[in-house]
Design a protein around this motif. Structure first.
Motif, PDB file in Angstrom:
ATOM      1  N   ALA A 444      53.174  41.780  36.144  1.00  0.00           N
ATOM      2  CA  ALA A 444      52.313  41.551  35.649  1.00  0.00           C
ATOM      3  C   ALA A 444      51.167  40.251  35.744  1.00  0.00           C
ATOM      4  CB  ALA A 444      51.461  42.660  35.011  1.00  0.00           C
ATOM      5  N   TRP A 445      51.727  38.487  35.720  1.00  0.00           N
ATOM      6  CA  TRP A 445      51.250  38.256  35.720  1.00  0.00           C
ATOM      7  C   TRP A 445      51.326  37.277  37.215  1.00  0.00           C
ATOM      8  CZ3 TRP A 445      48.660  36.089  32.326  1.00  0.00           C
ATOM      9  CH2 TRP A 445      48.411  33.561  31.663  1.00  0.00           C
ATOM     10  N   ARG A 446      52.455  37.328  37.856  1.00  0.00           N
ATOM     11  CA  ARG A 446      52.418  37.113  39.080  1.00  0.00           C
ATOM     12  C   ARG A 446      51.253  38.207  40.220  1.00  0.00           C
ATOM     13  NH1 ARG A 446      58.347  37.800  40.097  1.00  0.00           N
ATOM     14  NH2 ARG A 446      58.718  35.538  38.979  1.00  0.00           N
ATOM     15  N   ALA A 447      51.172  39.432  39.687  1.00  0.00           N
ATOM     16  CA  ALA A 447      50.088  39.895  40.495  1.00  0.00           C
ATOM     17  C   ALA A 447      49.063  39.297  40.319  1.00  0.00           C
ATOM     18  CB  ALA A 447      50.146  41.508  40.049  1.00  0.00           C
ATOM     19  N   VAL A 448      48.464  38.521  39.257  1.00  0.00           N
ATOM     20  CA  VAL A 448      46.826  37.913  39.388  1.00  0.00           C
ATOM     21  C   VAL A 448      46.986  37.164  39.699  1.00  0.00           C
ATOM     22  CG1 VAL A 448      45.072  37.713  36.880  1.00  0.00           C
ATOM     23  CG2 VAL A 448      47.036  39.547  36.819  1.00  0.00           C
ATOM     24  N   THR A 449      46.564  37.095  41.179  1.00  0.00           N
ATOM     25  CA  THR A 449      46.813  35.826  41.909  1.00  0.00           C
ATOM     26  C   THR A 449      45.139  35.083  41.233  1.00  0.00           C
ATOM     27  OG1 THR A 449      45.757  37.026  43.689  1.00  0.00           O
ATOM     28  CG2 THR A 449      48.200  36.978  43.537  1.00  0.00           C
ATOM     29  N   ARG A 450      44.956  34.295  42.422  1.00  0.00           N
ATOM     30  CA  ARG A 450      44.252  32.977  42.420  1.00  0.00           C
ATOM     31  C   ARG A 450      42.692  33.995  42.767  1.00  0.00           C
ATOM     32  NH1 ARG A 450      45.032  26.908  43.598  1.00  0.00           N
ATOM     33  NH2 ARG A 450      46.506  26.092  41.426  1.00  0.00           N
ATOM     34  N   ILE A 451      42.875  34.256  44.049  1.00  0.00           N
ATOM     35  CA  ILE A 451      42.572  35.364  44.824  1.00  0.00           C
ATOM     36  C   ILE A 451      41.509  36.442  43.833  1.00  0.00           C
ATOM     37  CG2 ILE A 451      41.751  36.241  46.646  1.00  0.00           C
ATOM     38  CD1 ILE A 451      43.740  35.216  48.399  1.00  0.00           C
ATOM     39  N   ALA A 452      42.372  36.756  42.964  1.00  0.00           N
ATOM     40  CA  ALA A 452      42.222  38.280  41.896  1.00  0.00           C
ATOM     41  C   ALA A 452      41.706  38.020  40.820  1.00  0.00           C
ATOM     42  CB  ALA A 452      43.123  38.173  41.591  1.00  0.00           C
ATOM     43  N   VAL A 453      41.238  36.510  40.951  1.00  0.00           N
ATOM     44  CA  VAL A 453      40.195  36.016  39.967  1.00  0.00           C
ATOM     45  C   VAL A 453      39.152  35.794  40.446  1.00  0.00           C
ATOM     46  CG1 VAL A 453      40.322  34.281  38.199  1.00  0.00           C
ATOM     47  CG2 VAL A 453      42.525  34.535  38.410  1.00  0.00           C
ATOM     48  N   ARG A 454      38.826  35.576  41.391  1.00  0.00           N
ATOM     49  CA  ARG A 454      38.148  34.899  42.204  1.00  0.00           C
ATOM     50  C   ARG A 454      36.852  36.032  42.794  1.00  0.00           C
ATOM     51  NH1 ARG A 454      38.322  32.236  48.281  1.00  0.00           N
ATOM     52  NH2 ARG A 454      38.304  34.086  48.429  1.00  0.00           N
ATOM     53  N   GLU A 455      37.523  36.759  43.354  1.00  0.00           N
ATOM     54  CA  GLU A 455      36.535  38.420  43.234  1.00  0.00           C
ATOM     55  C   GLU A 455      36.546  39.053  41.587  1.00  0.00           C
ATOM     56  OE1 GLU A 455      36.495  39.192  45.764  1.00  0.00           O
ATOM     57  OE2 GLU A 455      37.445  37.204  47.254  1.00  0.00           O
ATOM     58  N   ALA A 456      37.117  38.766  40.769  1.00  0.00           N
ATOM     59  CA  ALA A 456      36.592  39.521  39.754  1.00  0.00           C
ATOM     60  C   ALA A 456      35.373  38.557  39.258  1.00  0.00           C
ATOM     61  CB  ALA A 456      38.012  39.460  38.548  1.00  0.00           C
ATOM     62  N   ARG A 457      35.876  37.317  39.377  1.00  0.00           N
ATOM     63  CA  ARG A 457      34.345  36.757  39.115  1.00  0.00           C
ATOM     64  C   ARG A 457      32.869  37.022  39.560  1.00  0.00           C
ATOM     65  NH1 ARG A 457      36.282  30.764  37.422  1.00  0.00           N
ATOM     66  NH2 ARG A 457      33.696  30.699  36.549  1.00  0.00           N
ATOM     67  N   LEU A 458      33.181  37.079  40.434  1.00  0.00           N
ATOM     68  CA  LEU A 458      31.988  37.304  41.841  1.00  0.00           C
ATOM     69  C   LEU A 458      31.248  38.513  41.588  1.00  0.00           C
ATOM     70  CD1 LEU A 458      33.599  35.694  45.278  1.00  0.00           C
ATOM     71  CD2 LEU A 458      31.983  35.176  43.766  1.00  0.00           C
ATOM     72  N   LYS A 459      32.443  39.727  41.265  1.00  0.00           N
ATOM     73  CA  LYS A 459      32.159  40.933  41.073  1.00  0.00           C
ATOM     74  C   LYS A 459      31.128  41.381  39.751  1.00  0.00           C
ATOM     75  CE  LYS A 459      34.571  46.267  40.160  1.00  0.00           C
ATOM     76  NZ  LYS A 459      35.760  46.752  39.763  1.00  0.00           N
ATOM     77  N   GLU A 460      31.681  40.272  38.215  1.00  0.00           N
ATOM     78  CA  GLU A 460      31.333  40.001  37.816  1.00  0.00           C
ATOM     79  C   GLU A 460      29.520  39.712  37.498  1.00  0.00           C
ATOM     80  OE1 GLU A 460      31.944  39.341  32.571  1.00  0.00           O
ATOM     81  OE2 GLU A 460      32.673  37.887  33.865  1.00  0.00           O
ATOM     82  N   ILE A 461      29.887  38.701  38.468  1.00  0.00           N
ATOM     83  CA  ILE A 461      28.120  37.696  38.791  1.00  0.00           C
ATOM     84  C   ILE A 461      27.342  39.281  39.712  1.00  0.00           C
ATOM     85  CG2 ILE A 461      26.786  36.282  40.194  1.00  0.00           C
ATOM     86  CD1 ILE A 461      29.136  34.747  39.735  1.00  0.00           C
ATOM     87  N   LYS A 462      27.617  39.858  40.531  1.00  0.00           N
ATOM     88  CA  LYS A 462      26.783  40.750  41.395  1.00  0.00           C
ATOM     89  C   LYS A 462      26.428  41.961  40.420  1.00  0.00           C
ATOM     90  CE  LYS A 462      29.874  40.494  45.492  1.00  0.00           C
ATOM     91  NZ  LYS A 462      30.413  41.195  46.508  1.00  0.00           N
ATOM     92  N   GLN A 463      27.975  42.207  39.333  1.00  0.00           N
ATOM     93  CA  GLN A 463      26.774  43.398  38.911  1.00  0.00           C
ATOM     94  C   GLN A 463      25.976  43.042  37.668  1.00  0.00           C
ATOM     95  OE1 GLN A 463      28.272  46.501  38.235  1.00  0.00           O
ATOM     96  NE2 GLN A 463      26.683  47.324  37.213  1.00  0.00           N
ATOM     97  N   GLU A 464      26.092  41.539  36.968  1.00  0.00           N
ATOM     98  CA  GLU A 464      24.647  40.936  36.666  1.00  0.00           C
ATOM     99  C   GLU A 464      23.533  41.255  37.289  1.00  0.00           C
ATOM    100  OE1 GLU A 464      24.786  41.068  33.605  1.00  0.00           O
ATOM    101  OE2 GLU A 464      26.809  41.160  33.474  1.00  0.00           O
ATOM    102  N   LEU A 465      24.167  40.372  38.100  1.00  0.00           N
ATOM    103  CA  LEU A 465      22.477  40.754  39.395  1.00  0.00           C
ATOM    104  C   LEU A 465      21.835  42.193  39.088  1.00  0.00           C
ATOM    105  CD1 LEU A 465      23.415  38.811  42.603  1.00  0.00           C
ATOM    106  CD2 LEU A 465      21.836  37.831  40.863  1.00  0.00           C
ATOM    107  N   LEU A 466      22.791  43.055  39.736  1.00  0.00           N
ATOM    108  CA  LEU A 466      22.151  44.788  39.962  1.00  0.00           C
ATOM    109  C   LEU A 466      21.559  45.106  38.485  1.00  0.00           C
ATOM    110  CD1 LEU A 466      25.287  45.994  41.669  1.00  0.00           C
ATOM    111  CD2 LEU A 466      23.268  45.676  42.461  1.00  0.00           C
TER     112      LEU A 466
END
Length: 571
Positions: A444-466
């Motif tokens: 589970a720890w290995r599954a959380v890659t840097r790309i996953a972290v970056r996309e998660a942050r972008l997703k939250e920012i987009k949600q706040e924009l909406l």
């Protein structure tokens, strides 16, 4: 020259000559008696003296200066009916401003028409607050930069009306970069007014601020440690490297060995999201306090945490710098480090945000340092988030090999503060008994890659924009823009495996299987018998059984006997 007051006799709220409406509000809040800092500070402030107030985090400093401010305003209303700004309260972060304003609103619930408070710290155009300031509220709460901006814009004038200036968390004002703003603010003040500095420490910055703001102050330095007493706040540490940290945290949470509301501190915002995505794979809900999101979003996260919407919040304190993970001293990686630092430096953090200081996290049972704090001061401020008031609390720190020197510094400082040895106890944890958890955690720890972290942050920012009301009109006029935002490229999210949310009986340590309330002892073969486990408040990281630590590989026979005896007593 300052003076230190003699110890006054013990006072209660009704003996301080407070207004009945204020006493009723205090009673409604459930405050039976004043804390030490309130007992000492309120009479001095009511006398009109300048005060330098130093007391530990969570000791009740906000009420200590808010109650006298409200009382003085109520007194002035009896002789002067003219509406004007009587008090200016400055704080270094937007979250703290919101907290102070909320506390004042609670204390003025019985006299809301007579005493009005406005918070100017929120994001927005200066002119939007002009109508509120034209009504001349009695109390204005703001960060130094926002207060100065409104004064320069002539939205408010203090020369002829201000009676009290309060600077809360004074030791952070200069470190947040407000030195020039505070000096400029003083040019807009009247020649005579009462000043109050409230701080958790008496640092050099506080001494400098004292010279600028205070005149012949009373120095109220309570002789108490920076943290709650050892009978109220327990300190633990466990030796663990990166992969073991994740496994231990997973086991502690899923086996309900950590109970109650918990703040998990990490080094950076990226680590916050990595840990959140990691916990989500096991259906452990948590929220992130991100200093890059708007103040309203951060305050909402704190509010939800305080209202028990979440039991776990992941945060990084304001001293943490965004650094790339996996740093090494090899010269080959030097250029890569510089490039990464340049990239991370582009992320704009809110200067007026604070996490480990000032924010009133309520009823926190545990603080977990997933990443060990960088210095003693950070440890103290993180630990100060729990054991507030008369509540019990615990601090558990994960310590890697390279962090041992920092651990020694913290242990030495705590020993001096408490005037005793072995304050930082070792939390024994036998990883061999939770090998099933360790195996699951590794993947589970290995599954959380840097790309996953970056996309998660972008997703939250987009949600706040909406969710942003200010952009609603724009999206109504430009539906294609909204469509493009919602249907952007697919996010690289971490795959959620449903079976990870359960804790099958075969991976639970034998010593824990018969203990009531330990773990979610579900079996994958019979889903109908699954029971939903709840977090319950606890006074200790240790579960409430006779053995101090169930995962310690000692005296398991006695533990089973105690469990059988407990069953017999219940029947």
């Amino acid at each position: 020259m300052g003076s230190e007051p003699q110890d006054p006799p013990e006072l209660n709220f009704h003996e301080m000559e407070l207004d009945d409406r204020l006493l009723k509000a205090i009673a409604k809040l459930g405050w039976l008696s004043p804390t030490l800092v309130q007992e000492r500070a309120i009479p001095l402030l009511l006398e009109g003296k300048d005060v330098l107030l130093r007391a530990r985090t969570g000791s009740g400093k906000t009420a200590a200066f808010s109650i006298p401010v409200i009382q003085k305003i109520l007194n002035s209303k009896q002789t002067d009916a003219q509406q004007s700004i009587k008090a200016l309260i400055l704080a270094p972060s937007k979250e703290l401003c919101t907290q102070i304003c909320s506390a004042i609103v609670s204390l003025t619930v019985k006299c809301a028409r007579e005493v009005r408070c406005v918070d100017l710290s929120a994001d927005g155009e200066i002119q939007l607050y002009k109508p509120l300031l034209l009504e001349k509220p009695d109390i204005v709460v703001a960060t130094p930069s926002k207060a100065l901006a409104h004064l320069k814009a002539n939205n408010m004038k203090l020369k002829s009306s201000l009676d009290v200036l309060v600077i809360d968390e004074a030791d952070l004002v200069f470190s947040f970069g407000y030195e020039e703003e505070v000096k400029n603010l003083l040019n807009y003040m009247p020649s005579v007014y009462q000043s109050v500095l409230a701080s958790a420490t008496l640092s050099d910055d506080v001494q400098n601020l004292k010279k600028i703001v205070l005149r012949n102050p009373v120095i109220l330095k309570l002789e108490e440690p920076e943290l709650a007493p050892i009978t109220q706040l327990e300190h633990y540490h466990v030796k663990a490297e990166e992969n073991d940290k994740a496994a231990i945290l997973y086991a502690l949470l899923k086996l309900n060995l950590v109970r109650g509301k918990t703040i998990i501190f990490v080094r950076t915002v990226d680590r916050c999201y990595k840990l959140k995505l990691y916990l989500e794979q096991f259906k452990i809900p948590a929220c992130v306090l991100n200093s890059e999101l708007p103040a309203a979003v951060r305050c909402l996260a704190v509010s939800q945490f305080n209202k028990d919407v979440y039991q776990i919040i992941v945060a990084s304190d304001e001293k943490a710098l965004e650094e790339p993970e996996g740093e090494s001293k090899d010269s080959k990686n030097a250029s890569k480090k510089k490039k990464k630092k340049k990239l991370t430096s582009k992320r704009i953090k809110d200067k007026e945000s604070g996490v480990s200081r000032g924010i009133d996290f309520q009823r926190v049972s545990n603080v977990i340092n997933f990443d060990f704090p960088p210095d003693v001061s950070s440890y103290v401020h993180r630990a100060g988030r729990t054991a507030r008031g008369n509540d019990q609390g615990q601090v558990l720190s994960f310590v890697s090999m390279r962090e041992n020197p920092l651990l020694d510094e913290v242990e030495e400082s705590l020993s001096k503060g408490y005037n005793m040895e072995n304050v930082l106890k070792t939390y024994e944890f036998c990883l061999e008994q939770v090998e099933g958890f360790r195996y699951r955690s590794r993947d589970a720890w290995r599954a959380v890659t840097r790309i996953a972290v970056r996309e998660a942050r972008l997703k939250e920012i987009k949600q706040e924009l909406l969710n942003c009301k200010k952009l609603k009109a724009f999206f109504d006029d430009n539906p294609q823009e909204l469509l493009a935002l919602r249907h952007d490229k697919a996010l690289h999210t971490v795959k959620i495996q449903q079976h990870l949310s359960d804790v099958p009986e075969y991976i639970i340590p034998e010593a824990l299987k018969q203990i009531k309330g330990i773990g979610n002892t579900t079996s994958t073969s019979n889903p109908l018998k699954r029971k939903r486990t709840r977090f319950s408040s606890s006074k200790s990281l240790k579960y409430k059984a006779r053995q101090k630590n169930p995962l310690q590989n000692l005296n398991l026979k006695k533990l089973r006997e105690d469990s059988k005896r407990q069953k017999v007593e219940e029947t």
